[in-house]
Write an enzyme that holds these catalytic residues in place. Sequence first.
Site, PDB file in Angstrom:
ATOM      1  N   GLY A 222       0.817  -1.205   0.000  1.00 39.66           N
ATOM      2  CA  GLY A 222       0.000   0.000   0.000  1.00 39.66           C
ATOM      3  C   GLY A 222       0.847   1.251   0.000  1.00 39.66           C
ATOM      4  O   GLY A 222       2.085   1.178   0.095  1.00 39.66           O
ATOM      5  N   PRO A 223       0.233   2.409  -0.088  1.00 40.14           N
ATOM      6  CA  PRO A 223       0.970   3.671  -0.116  1.00 40.14           C
ATOM      7  C   PRO A 223       1.716   3.918   1.189  1.00 40.14           C
ATOM      8  O   PRO A 223       1.435   3.281   2.214  1.00 40.14           O
ATOM      9  CB  PRO A 223      -0.136   4.722  -0.325  1.00 40.14           C
ATOM     10  CG  PRO A 223      -1.338   3.962  -0.756  1.00 40.14           C
ATOM     11  CD  PRO A 223      -1.221   2.596  -0.182  1.00 40.14           C
ATOM     12  N   PRO A 224       2.669   4.844   1.191  1.00 35.64           N
ATOM     13  CA  PRO A 224       3.390   5.174   2.433  1.00 35.64           C
ATOM     14  C   PRO A 224       2.455   5.754   3.486  1.00 35.64           C
ATOM     15  O   PRO A 224       1.519   6.479   3.170  1.00 35.64           O
ATOM     16  CB  PRO A 224       4.412   6.225   1.977  1.00 35.64           C
ATOM     17  CG  PRO A 224       4.515   6.077   0.495  1.00 35.64           C
ATOM     18  CD  PRO A 224       3.188   5.597   0.035  1.00 35.64           C
ATOM     19  N   GLY A 225       2.742   5.422   4.741  1.00 33.92           N
ATOM     20  CA  GLY A 225       2.030   6.045   5.857  1.00 33.92           C
ATOM     21  C   GLY A 225       0.683   5.459   6.196  1.00 33.92           C
ATOM     22  O   GLY A 225      -0.043   6.021   7.010  1.00 33.92           O
ATOM     23  N   VAL A 226       0.319   4.290   5.600  1.00 32.63           N
ATOM     24  CA  VAL A 226      -1.001   3.733   5.901  1.00 32.63           C
ATOM     25  C   VAL A 226      -0.951   2.713   7.039  1.00 32.63           C
ATOM     26  O   VAL A 226      -1.983   2.184   7.439  1.00 32.63           O
ATOM     27  CB  VAL A 226      -1.644   3.090   4.646  1.00 32.63           C
ATOM     28  CG1 VAL A 226      -1.965   4.143   3.620  1.00 32.63           C
ATOM     29  CG2 VAL A 226      -0.741   2.014   4.060  1.00 32.63           C
ATOM     30  N   GLY A 227       0.259   2.405   7.562  1.00 34.49           N
ATOM     31  CA  GLY A 227       0.338   1.548   8.747  1.00 34.49           C
ATOM     32  C   GLY A 227       0.861   0.150   8.488  1.00 34.49           C
ATOM     33  O   GLY A 227       0.554  -0.764   9.246  1.00 34.49           O
ATOM     34  N   LYS A 228       1.659  -0.040   7.438  1.00 30.68           N
ATOM     35  CA  LYS A 228       2.165  -1.387   7.131  1.00 30.68           C
ATOM     36  C   LYS A 228       3.142  -1.874   8.205  1.00 30.68           C
ATOM     37  O   LYS A 228       2.974  -2.952   8.774  1.00 30.68           O
ATOM     38  CB  LYS A 228       2.845  -1.388   5.752  1.00 30.68           C
ATOM     39  CG  LYS A 228       1.935  -0.953   4.614  1.00 30.68           C
ATOM     40  CD  LYS A 228       2.603  -1.076   3.262  1.00 30.68           C
ATOM     41  CE  LYS A 228       3.776  -0.115   3.096  1.00 30.68           C
ATOM     42  NZ  LYS A 228       3.381   1.301   3.155  1.00 30.68           N
ATOM     43  N   THR A 229       4.146  -1.061   8.485  1.00 30.26           N
ATOM     44  CA  THR A 229       5.147  -1.462   9.479  1.00 30.26           C
ATOM     45  C   THR A 229       4.551  -1.509  10.877  1.00 30.26           C
ATOM     46  O   THR A 229       4.886  -2.382  11.686  1.00 30.26           O
ATOM     47  CB  THR A 229       6.346  -0.496   9.451  1.00 30.26           C
ATOM     48  OG1 THR A 229       6.849  -0.419   8.117  1.00 30.26           O
ATOM     49  CG2 THR A 229       7.452  -0.974  10.363  1.00 30.26           C
TER      50      THR A 229
ATOM     51  N   SER B  41      -5.154   2.626 -17.415  1.00 26.32           N
ATOM     52  CA  SER B  41      -6.505   2.902 -16.903  1.00 26.32           C
ATOM     53  C   SER B  41      -7.070   4.234 -17.388  1.00 26.32           C
ATOM     54  O   SER B  41      -8.101   4.668 -16.905  1.00 26.32           O
ATOM     55  CB  SER B  41      -6.502   2.876 -15.376  1.00 26.32           C
ATOM     56  OG  SER B  41      -5.675   3.906 -14.877  1.00 26.32           O
TER      57      SER B  41
ATOM     58  N   LYS C  25      -8.743   5.430  -6.232  1.00 30.58           N
ATOM     59  CA  LYS C  25      -9.292   6.355  -7.226  1.00 30.58           C
ATOM     60  C   LYS C  25     -10.633   6.921  -6.779  1.00 30.58           C
ATOM     61  O   LYS C  25     -10.896   8.125  -6.928  1.00 30.58           O
ATOM     62  CB  LYS C  25      -9.438   5.635  -8.575  1.00 30.58           C
ATOM     63  CG  LYS C  25      -8.103   5.236  -9.203  1.00 30.58           C
ATOM     64  CD  LYS C  25      -8.302   4.393 -10.444  1.00 30.58           C
ATOM     65  CE  LYS C  25      -6.964   3.991 -11.046  1.00 30.58           C
ATOM     66  NZ  LYS C  25      -7.112   3.116 -12.228  1.00 30.58           N
TER      67      LYS C  25
END
Length: 808
Positions: A365-372, A710, A753
């Site tokens: 996912g994009p940076p800063g969404v809570g992966k780590t 797209s 989107k």
Amino acid sequence: MKLSNYGEFPADIPVIAEDELFLYPFMISPLFLSDENNIDAATLAMEDSSLVIVCPTKPGEEGKRDFSSLYSAGVVGSIMRKVALPDGRVKVLFQGLARAQMLYEVQASPLIAKVDVLEATNISSLKIDAILEIVREKVRTLAGVSNYFPPDLLRTIEENHDHNRIIDLICSTVKLKKEQAYKLFVEIDTEKRFLLLIDYLIEEIEANKLQKEIRSKVHTHIEKVNKEYFLKEQLKQIQKELGTDTARDEEIEEYRKKLEAKKDKMSEDSYKEVSKQIDRFSRMHPDSSDASMTQTYLDWTLDIPFGEFAKKALKIKDVEDQLDKDHFSLEKPKKRIIEYFAVKELLELRGASSDSAGAILCFSGPPGVGKTSLANSIAVALKRPLVRIALGGLEDVNELRGHRRTYVGAMPGRITQGLIDAKKMNPVVVLDEIDKVSRSQRGDPTAALLEILDPEQNKEFRDYYLNFDIDLSKVIFIATANDLARIPAPLRDRMEFISISSYTPQEKLEIATRYLIPQELKKHGLKKSEVNISKPALKEIIHSYTREAGVRNLRRRLADISRKVALEMLQDSNINRVSVTVKNLKKFFDKSVFEIEKTTKIPVVGVVNGLAWTAVGGDILKIESIKIKGKGNLQLTGSLGEVMKESARIALSVVKTLIDDKKLKINLEKIPLTFKEKEDKIVIDASEIYKRYDLHIHVPDGATPKDGPSAGIALVSAIASILSDQKVRSEIAMTGEVSLSGDVLAIGGLKEKLIAAHKAAITKVLIPAKNYERDLEDIPQEVRDSLEIVGVSRIEEVLKEILIKEES
């Protein structure tokens, strides 16, 4: 000077209180007087040429000068000399004459008491003479084990026949406590004084014997240590000359002990390899480079926590509770994580091996969404150490597999080092930014990751530095990535991807309220009662001051506010609370970012709202087109990638087909005619519209590269609008690829989107019918409620929705 020279007793005599010294009648001692009462008493005695009594203060009463704080007995004597000192004190030379006792207080300041002399009893007696011999014997014994009595003093004690003088001499020499000294001093019965003194002397003899014995042992030990040190240093120098060293033998023995302690927990191969290296090390010359390298190898290897595991049993309830506590929303990712650990727990409960239960998880996912942070929560819930390995920019395969020991500065790989740091063989290992691993002449690190992340292979992961296999099957590997397309296909096959997409503005609002604001206030030393950020202000920060899919920049903006509030409170002590509202928001921020420009309601020819996926979330992609008199050429600008350029060419062909099939109406009156055509009144075909005009398609923000499959229907709509001179509905946005035959094809990144369309105040969105059928349930309810989402399968449906037909 005699006592008889000073009149009869009892008599009123000034009193000097003494805190430190315990005086005796035969002593001539200097006294240093600092307080007023003592100085006044000494002055009075000097002026009246009278005696003075020096009395010791009771324990704990030092510094006090009243009658009750003093012992009642003391030494009465005369002041021979008095001198004022520069520091304000007075020095007097006092000569003791006799023991005396204060009967009662006569005057408080300076202290004067009624004093009577203490007369000794039982002075001449054969019994006392016998006791005196015992005292002299004890004194000789004490002199033998201590340094209290110099020879002159011993001679005086032996030759003197004044019993009480002998007692006073001994008492003044032996270190008695104040209570003991006073008890001996005040006793008037000479026999009792001698018996008390004998008891004290016996105690002192025993104490000094013990001290002498301890000193002797310490001295002997120190001599032994010094001797050993001296001999060892000599031996070292000799061994150095001969090329041998016992310290090294001790070090080798320590390695062997460590190895034997780990033997039962190591594999046979690893034990043999380490044992072989210890044997090699013992045969090497200590100053050789190989010895240094082998010693480093042994230090690394014997630090590996073979057989050490976190003992907490796996409970999915703990994982679920921790994920809910640390993260808002993210329902699907959390559900998949819980399912993953549910399988492992079930296998453990049934006694089966959980080593290969399921694929390796990868949060994308994009940076800063809570992966780590999801991985952090998993480690906390399982009570296992967390090891974070940043793979961004990694291009040397040896960083993972370890360097072969033939190289200078060789080290174990990051995986092995992670196990050593964690001190457990089953930590949670986060492989961060796995999509940013690079390939170079040093090898392909993704190939090493294939083995590390394959549950069937990582039971025997070989680190080149260690030269034996390590079992990684107990390790929980969690990878994170931003762009899955950049991960090689074989590596993607080893992992199961859990998509963590953009947050909606409402989700960001909840995250900021529940987590970010309390955390930032705590970091900046602020209390919750001191800062109030209103809900409208927080919404404005989310909308106008951040540009992201996650909440990292939102945290930074809240940190900006916290810093400014802290500064404001320090500069003005009257400020107890700061409120952040929409009106005063500019006080905290320089300018707004305006993440997505909201669309206007004015229809325009040739301008279409496309929807794009970016690494930081969704965005509105405006596509502009114009027609210029020409020969049907197509010009593309805006840093478009090859895929989008192909989409534009396909879109032009699709529009030409629509015109030729008369599915797109062209106003023939607007096609420019040549002079001859006008003269001959030639009727032209609609196809002339794309033959006589050049098309220029531009996607704004030209410095930003754009690519992806797209934008097809948006490009078709822009070209159809400009060629047919029909305006485009500006409140509609679209996403989807188009085929040459006019079919609308499915796309990815739909959630990001649609969130972007929601932020831009779009009211209607056109998406491929296949996405409408399968992906709509993944869209947040808040977004679905604000948008009219229409599924389209043919390009004709798109043009019907987007183009505004002119009224005839």
